[in-house]
Scaffold this active site. Structure first.
Site, PDB file in Angstrom:
ATOM      1  N   LYS A  31       0.818  -1.220   0.000  1.00 27.45           N
ATOM      2  CA  LYS A  31       0.000   0.000   0.000  1.00 27.45           C
ATOM      3  C   LYS A  31       0.850   1.268   0.000  1.00 27.45           C
ATOM      4  O   LYS A  31       0.375   2.335  -0.374  1.00 27.45           O
ATOM      5  CB  LYS A  31      -0.917   0.020   1.214  1.00 27.45           C
ATOM      6  CG  LYS A  31      -2.277  -0.596   0.965  1.00 27.45           C
ATOM      7  CD  LYS A  31      -2.398  -2.001   1.303  1.00 27.45           C
ATOM      8  CE  LYS A  31      -3.801  -2.529   1.207  1.00 27.45           C
ATOM      9  NZ  LYS A  31      -3.828  -3.980   1.413  1.00 27.45           N
TER      10      LYS A  31
HETATM   11  C1  LIG Z   1      -4.241  -5.045   0.973  1.00 34.53           C
HETATM   12  C2  LIG Z   1      -3.422  -6.262   0.884  1.00 34.53           C
HETATM   13  C3  LIG Z   1      -3.737  -7.280  -0.019  1.00 34.53           C
HETATM   14  C4  LIG Z   1      -4.959  -7.242  -0.896  1.00 34.53           C
HETATM   15  O1  LIG Z   1      -4.896  -6.217  -1.866  1.00 34.53           O
HETATM   16  P1  LIG Z   1      -6.264  -5.692  -2.564  1.00 34.53           P
HETATM   17  O2  LIG Z   1      -5.847  -4.538  -3.383  1.00 34.53           O
HETATM   18  O3  LIG Z   1      -7.153  -5.300  -1.433  1.00 34.53           O
HETATM   19  O4  LIG Z   1      -6.795  -6.826  -3.342  1.00 34.53           O
HETATM   20  C5  LIG Z   1      -2.886  -8.373  -0.081  1.00 34.53           C
HETATM   21  N1  LIG Z   1      -1.809  -8.467   0.717  1.00 34.53           N
HETATM   22  C6  LIG Z   1      -1.479  -7.507   1.612  1.00 34.53           C
HETATM   23  C7  LIG Z   1      -0.290  -7.682   2.471  1.00 34.53           C
HETATM   24  C8  LIG Z   1      -2.270  -6.367   1.718  1.00 34.53           C
HETATM   25  O5  LIG Z   1      -1.943  -5.416   2.586  1.00 34.53           O
END
Ligand SMILES: *Cc1c(COP(=O)(O)O)cnc(C)c1O
Length: 491
Positions: free
Chosen positions: A106
């Site tokens: 993120k």
């Molecule tokens: C948010 C997240 C996901 C999932 O990603 P999306 O965009 O919500 O599908 C997978 N792995 C980790 C570690 C995350 O933080």
């Protein structure tokens, strides 16, 4: 370029307005047609920031200073010089997205989103603060707090499921400093938090908030959060070309550990911009609503909710699927509004055969329980001396099945979404060690076993005081937001 709501074509905004609003007033998500004639080949010898700025200029054309926003947004934030390095591990590649300030993918988007929002405020001549509301399954919360704390003109409130995130994820959030931040636990799961936040958006739409404040979102429902994620698909492709593994034009498969469908939708945008993406492989944990959907055309959220060792994927209502359905239905807003109404009323919907066929052209899928994920971590460590976190391990396991069924030579890239140190307990167990009560003792132990460095931002949590202890019911989210906005205003 005009952005419009997935649920009504009449609801149109510019890209700067879309980033400021986050969610459309009818509950739909903002989306624009994919730009044509994007010169993606010209990007392949560029660095990650140049690539990112070029892609963002194409997707969000109303921002006037994108090069500078991107350069400043990433400057000094990532431990890897090219932001998202590609590692060769065994018979496939791992795209490491976790070298940012909070050790999860993120960070790639949330290092930029605050700058996009403040820039959009200027472009739109907006007065009053933007108040960011965020529901988190663990990683978005901290990445957003890290990005927005002490940014003038913004405030941020994060809601996380009480007991539904890892110990480190929780500590990262509740120790957050900053005059403009608030963190609150919800008695409920991520879907409850996300629904509460969406309902608050809808209810506040017509309301006059104290100080002329506006609400927006740092979740991937905000196009400003999604668009920056497109870059790393191009970056991985460029690295494969540089390594001589593929020639320009060859296809590459991507396996994506999926929850809210944002990361994998960014892969679809890359494909729309011209990148030769083979299959996008959607990897689910035990909360396998998406995998079932991609296999049957029926989305049915009426099923048990499991807490897994990959908590950031513990989601039953994947918001961004709505954008995908919109794009693959040729922008049929009435049809999307109808499906979403069905989901709300009955908990399920079934897509048309034509739409289902298009989905199957683009996507493959697979699921992976905690046991298989744990086995993958142990095996890959033993065989390749490469340490994965449980989310990445879900992707790895699903890639095993995908590769066994695939008969082409195209490389497979597994997206690695978090540092293993965010989930030390589960990773230690996977290596055959016992869990311990103390999170930091486990990080240390993991370091001793593997020699992999503990990310500094996680190690330092041990010394930081807890600053946020609120816990509320999911029905209280809106009142909580209103009283917090008022309190800030009176300060
Ligand atoms: C948010 C997240 C996901 C999932 O990603 P999306 O965009 O919500 O599908 C997978 N792995 C980790 C570690 C995350 O933080």
């Amino acid at each position: 370029m005009i952005y419009q709501s997935t649920r009504s074509r009449e609801l149109t905004v510019t890209s700067t307005q879309a980033v400021l609003e986050g969610l459309a007033s009818d509950g739909g998500l903002y989306i624009a047609p994919c730009p044509e004639d994007f010169d993606w080949k010209a990007l392949l010898d560029k660095d990650a920031c140049t690539m990112s700025a070029a892609i963002l200029k194409a997707l969000l054309p109303d921002f006037t200073d994108m090069d500078e926003l991107v350069q400043k947004g990433y400057q000094g934030k990532f431990a890897a010089p090219d932001l998202t390095p590609l590692a060769k591990v065994g018979d496939r590649y791992v795209l490491e997205l976790f070298h940012g300030p909070t050790a999860a993918f993120k960070d790639v988007a949330l290092s930029l989103l605050p700058r996009l929002i403040t820039s959009a405020q200027q472009v739109e001549g907006m007065k009053g603060d933007v108040v960011i509301l965020t529901a988190t399954s663990g990683d978005t919360g901290k990445a957003a707090l890290e990005g927005f704390h002490d940014v003038p003109g913004t405030k941020i409130i994060v809601f996380f499921p009480d007991g539904g995130v890892s110990a480190v994820q929780r500590l990262q959030m509740v120790t957050q400093v900053g005059d403009n931040v608030q963190v609150c636990a919800i008695r409920g799961n991520f879907d409850d938090a996300q629904t509460g936040v969406k309902e608050t958006f809808a209810a506040c739409e017509k309301m006059h908030l104290p100080g002329g404040a506006h609400l927006s979102s740092a979740n991937s429902i905000n196009i400003g959060r999604l668009a920056p994620q497109v870059m790393y698909y191009f970056k991985a492709y460029a690295d494969l070309v540089k390594a001589g593994r593929i020639a320009v034009g060859d296809k590459v498969h991507f396996v994506v550990p999926t929850g809210n469908f944002g990361d994998i939708l960014a892969g679809y945008y890359a494909k729309c911009l011209g990148l030769p993406v083979g299959k996008l492989v959607c990897a689910s944990n035990a909360n396998d609503v998406l995998t079932d959907f991609l296999q049957s055309g029926v989305y049915d959220r009426r099923r048990p909710f499991y807490k897994t060792t990959s908590p950031s994927m513990d989601i039953l209502v994947s918001s961004n699927l709505e954008r995908m359905l919109y794009l693959l239905s040729g922008g049929d807003d009435a049809y999307i509004a109808e499906l979403m109404a069905q989901l709300k009323e009955t908990g399920r919907y079934q897509v048309s055969e034509a739409l289902f066929a298009r989905l199957q052209e683009v996507f493959a899928c697979g699921k992976c329980g905690d046991g298989d994920a744990s086995a993958a971590i142990g095996r890959v460590w033993q065989e390749e001396h490469y340490l994965m976190d449980p989310h990445t391990a879900v992707g790895w396991h699903v890639a095993d099945g995908f590769m066994a069924a695939q008969d082409d030579e195209a490389p497979v890239v597994v997206l690695s979404t978090a540092s293993p140190y965010k989930f030390s307990g589960a990773v230690l167990e996977a290596l055959g060690e016992a869990r311990m009560d103390d999170e930091f003792a486990m990080m240390q132990k993991l370091h001793e076993i593997t020699g992999a460095p503990v990310p500094e931002n996680l190690a330092k949590l041990q010394q930081m005081p807890v600053l946020h202890e609120d816990v509320i019911d999911k029905e209280q989210i809106m009142d909580y937001v209103l009283s917090q906005v008022k309190a800030w205003e009176e300060k």
